[in-house]
Enzyme design. Sequence first.
Site, short mmCIF file in Angstrom:
data_model
loop_
_atom_site.label_atom_id
_atom_site.label_comp_id
_atom_site.label_asym_id
_atom_site.label_seq_id
_atom_site.Cartn_x
_atom_site.Cartn_y
_atom_site.Cartn_z
N HIS A 53 54.79 -27.33 -7.92
CA HIS A 53 54.86 -28.13 -6.70
C HIS A 53 56.30 -28.49 -6.31
O HIS A 53 56.73 -28.14 -5.21
CB HIS A 53 53.96 -29.36 -6.83
CG HIS A 53 54.17 -30.38 -5.76
ND1 HIS A 53 53.91 -30.13 -4.43
CD2 HIS A 53 54.66 -31.65 -5.82
CE1 HIS A 53 54.21 -31.20 -3.72
NE2 HIS A 53 54.67 -32.13 -4.53
N HIS A 77 61.50 -34.86 -6.93
CA HIS A 77 60.91 -35.90 -6.08
C HIS A 77 59.72 -36.63 -6.68
O HIS A 77 59.44 -37.75 -6.30
CB HIS A 77 60.57 -35.35 -4.69
CG HIS A 77 59.25 -34.63 -4.64
ND1 HIS A 77 59.15 -33.28 -4.85
CD2 HIS A 77 57.99 -35.06 -4.41
CE1 HIS A 77 57.88 -32.91 -4.74
NE2 HIS A 77 57.16 -33.98 -4.49
N GLU A 81 57.92 -41.46 -9.92
CA GLU A 81 56.56 -41.97 -9.91
C GLU A 81 55.75 -41.49 -11.10
O GLU A 81 55.01 -42.24 -11.71
CB GLU A 81 55.87 -41.56 -8.61
CG GLU A 81 54.72 -42.48 -8.27
CD GLU A 81 54.20 -42.20 -6.86
OE1 GLU A 81 53.44 -43.01 -6.36
OE2 GLU A 81 54.56 -41.15 -6.30
N ASP A 82 55.90 -40.22 -11.41
CA ASP A 82 54.96 -39.61 -12.35
C ASP A 82 55.47 -39.37 -13.76
O ASP A 82 54.71 -38.98 -14.63
CB ASP A 82 54.49 -38.24 -11.80
CG ASP A 82 53.74 -38.39 -10.50
OD1 ASP A 82 53.38 -39.54 -10.18
OD2 ASP A 82 53.52 -37.37 -9.83
N ASP A 143 57.34 -32.04 1.14
CA ASP A 143 56.36 -32.41 0.11
C ASP A 143 54.95 -32.34 0.70
O ASP A 143 54.05 -31.73 0.14
CB ASP A 143 56.70 -33.83 -0.37
CG ASP A 143 55.72 -34.34 -1.40
OD1 ASP A 143 55.24 -33.54 -2.22
OD2 ASP A 143 55.44 -35.56 -1.40
N ASP A 263 47.95 -17.20 28.07
CA ASP A 263 48.99 -17.16 27.06
C ASP A 263 48.56 -17.49 25.64
O ASP A 263 49.11 -18.33 24.97
CB ASP A 263 50.20 -18.02 27.46
CG ASP A 263 49.88 -19.48 27.71
OD1 ASP A 263 48.95 -20.00 27.08
OD2 ASP A 263 50.58 -20.09 28.52
MN MN Z 1 55.05 -34.27 -4.31
#
Ligand code: MN
Length: 737
Positions: A53, A77, A81-82, A143, A263
């Site tokens: 990811h 990123h 948090e994780d 993300d 179109d």
């Molecule tokens: Mn993420």
Amino acid sequence: MSAPMKNRIDFLIERVEKQNPSANVKKIRAAYECAAQAHEGQKRRNGEPYIIHPVAVAEIIVEMGLDTDSICAGLLHDCIEDTAFGYREIENKFGTSVAELVDGVTRLGMLRYSKEQEQFEDLRKMFMAMAKDIRVILIKLADRLHNARTFQYLPERKQRDKALETMEIYAPIAHRLGMSRIKWELEDLCLRILDPIGYQEIVDGLEQQSERYEDFLDHIKESISLKLNEAGIRHDISARVKHIYSIYRKMYSQHKTMNEIYDICAVRVIVDTVADCYNVLGYVHDLYKPIPGRFKDYISTPKPNGYQSLHTTVIGRDGIPFEIQIRTEEMHKMAEYGVAAHWKYKQGLDKVGNEQAFSWIRQLLEAQQDTEAEDFIKAIKVDLFADEVFVFTPKGDVVNMPAGATPIDLAYAIHSAVGNRMTGAKVNGRIAPIDSQLKNGDIVEILTSKEAHGPSRDWLKIVRTTEARNKIKQWFKKECREENIIKGKEDLDRELRANLLYNGFYENEEVIQNTLNKFSYQTIDEMYAALGYGGITLTKVLNKVKDEVGRVRRAAERLEKAEQMANQPQQQPQKKNKHSESGVIVEGIDNCLIKFARCCTPIPGDDIIGFITRGYGVSIHRRDCVNVRINEEDKDRSRWVNCWWDEDLLERNNKFSTALQISTRSRTGVLADIAVLLAQAKVNVRDLNARDLEDGYGVINAVIDVSGVRQLKHIMTRIKNTKGVVDVARITSDGGR
Ligand code: MN
């Protein structure tokens, strides 16, 4: 580490090197190693190793053309948090800039949408407001894009929630930042989940016709290319079927079937210069018949989000219409990557601070002119540059407050009962002082208790919103009337004593009554209570009492004199006397207390007469006042005295109050019009109120200060000429008309 992963990061780094030779690929690789280690053992919902990811997110960021720090932040990123790899570690290893980007993305990740419609705009604003650095938004979009690509692995309900959130918040933000490539992909991915049947219908429809379209587009590409080559215009041409959500939206908003939509096919020609754009347009119109009204010049007038291109719709073979977009390479990059492209091209990214970056965005947005953009400009102005703060309740609702708001403000914004029972607050999970200032993105929990004693008076000084202040005052008013009365009386008595006004106040019923009247209280307890809860200030009351006590004392002194005079009447009338402070000379009495009668409110220029009262000095009436009836039977006849205006005083430009009654056709705004008129005429207004009569008519009573009859007449004429006014007259008796 698996071999494919290794390849993937190598490939990414290769691409970065090609794209931007000055990029710091060592740092990027290090960030990858860290992320891989931190996420070691974690799996995504589809069973893949988690690291896929962040790498995919970094790939999207590279495609956008962002800088080294953004790529590193993309890789890292989800760490804060994780994983155990936190802010400090990131800061130590990769610097503050990367750490702050990651932190910013993490904060945006805490954004929880609530299903109420009106929350979306707030959420979008908040999203912008929270990201102090535009790169945070771009990383977050990357993300979300990768998450959206893998929505199908989520449980069904979560799919829909996430898709809706993406459609309502992320896609519009991508659009507003001009990042159409991301916007389109997000929209198509979401549509597939939100309306699978509608989505499939379009996919099937396109598929059925795909051969026809392909053949058709190939043919068009060829003939345009041929023509441009002949003309020696260097170009790049591509053709495609438009993305699904844009077809979907047209079908539903214009109630059309797929076959009725112009179109569905679009051809794009990319050339070197702006001049070539217009040249190409000429050649295309030679080749195909344009549909009138479908030509749009977004080069001379860019779209709000900065999009530039020429658009025209022409009729191709078999009468099939198609759209041609003509633009330069740079415009194309802008069209695809929006802010990100601009970022890269116009700024030497690493050199600029955020402030400058934001001022650039502001300029971009301010240059946007159509109304769709207006709200957003407003939003971004408000959010980035001033005075709103967005916080979450623990349930994830967003509450919009003025900057500087405290947990107390929030509590009262939720409900007065919450405020009144508040005992404390937790901000981001920690107990926080109730007077702390809330920041964007804070999750604020208000702690309450049934046993709470209610708000404290100190809160009035802490709160930022009028709403909270009013609710607190209300509480004190209601809940503690007895206490308030006691406290109010104590405070007042103390001050009265300190100012030597205590006896003067309590020993004269009239002083008390006038004070209460002045502030519209029925009883003295009411006034005490108001003082107690802060509905009125001590100073205001004290000043009035001071005035009243002084007035009564002077009146008493002068009356004594006046009565002596009245008892020895019929001296030779003696016109000129010394000047009087009040502006009126009373025959035979020097400088006595003067009161202008309320019934007729005389002003200089009026014929006046005085009445010697018991206790209040001389009351001045207009001679035509209904209360002036001097006849033989009048036992008070001797109390009436001649009066004149003091000419000298009129030159000193004193002001006199007088009352007007204005009849109106009850029209909204007439009161406001009159207030404005009076303000413009620089007339002091002491009282202005309106009430409705039957039959739709209304009456406005006004008490204003004027220099005399001349000014008053002028003002009355102007009022008379105001729209909605039927009549204006001076009031000649207390009873009104
Ligand atoms: Mn993420």
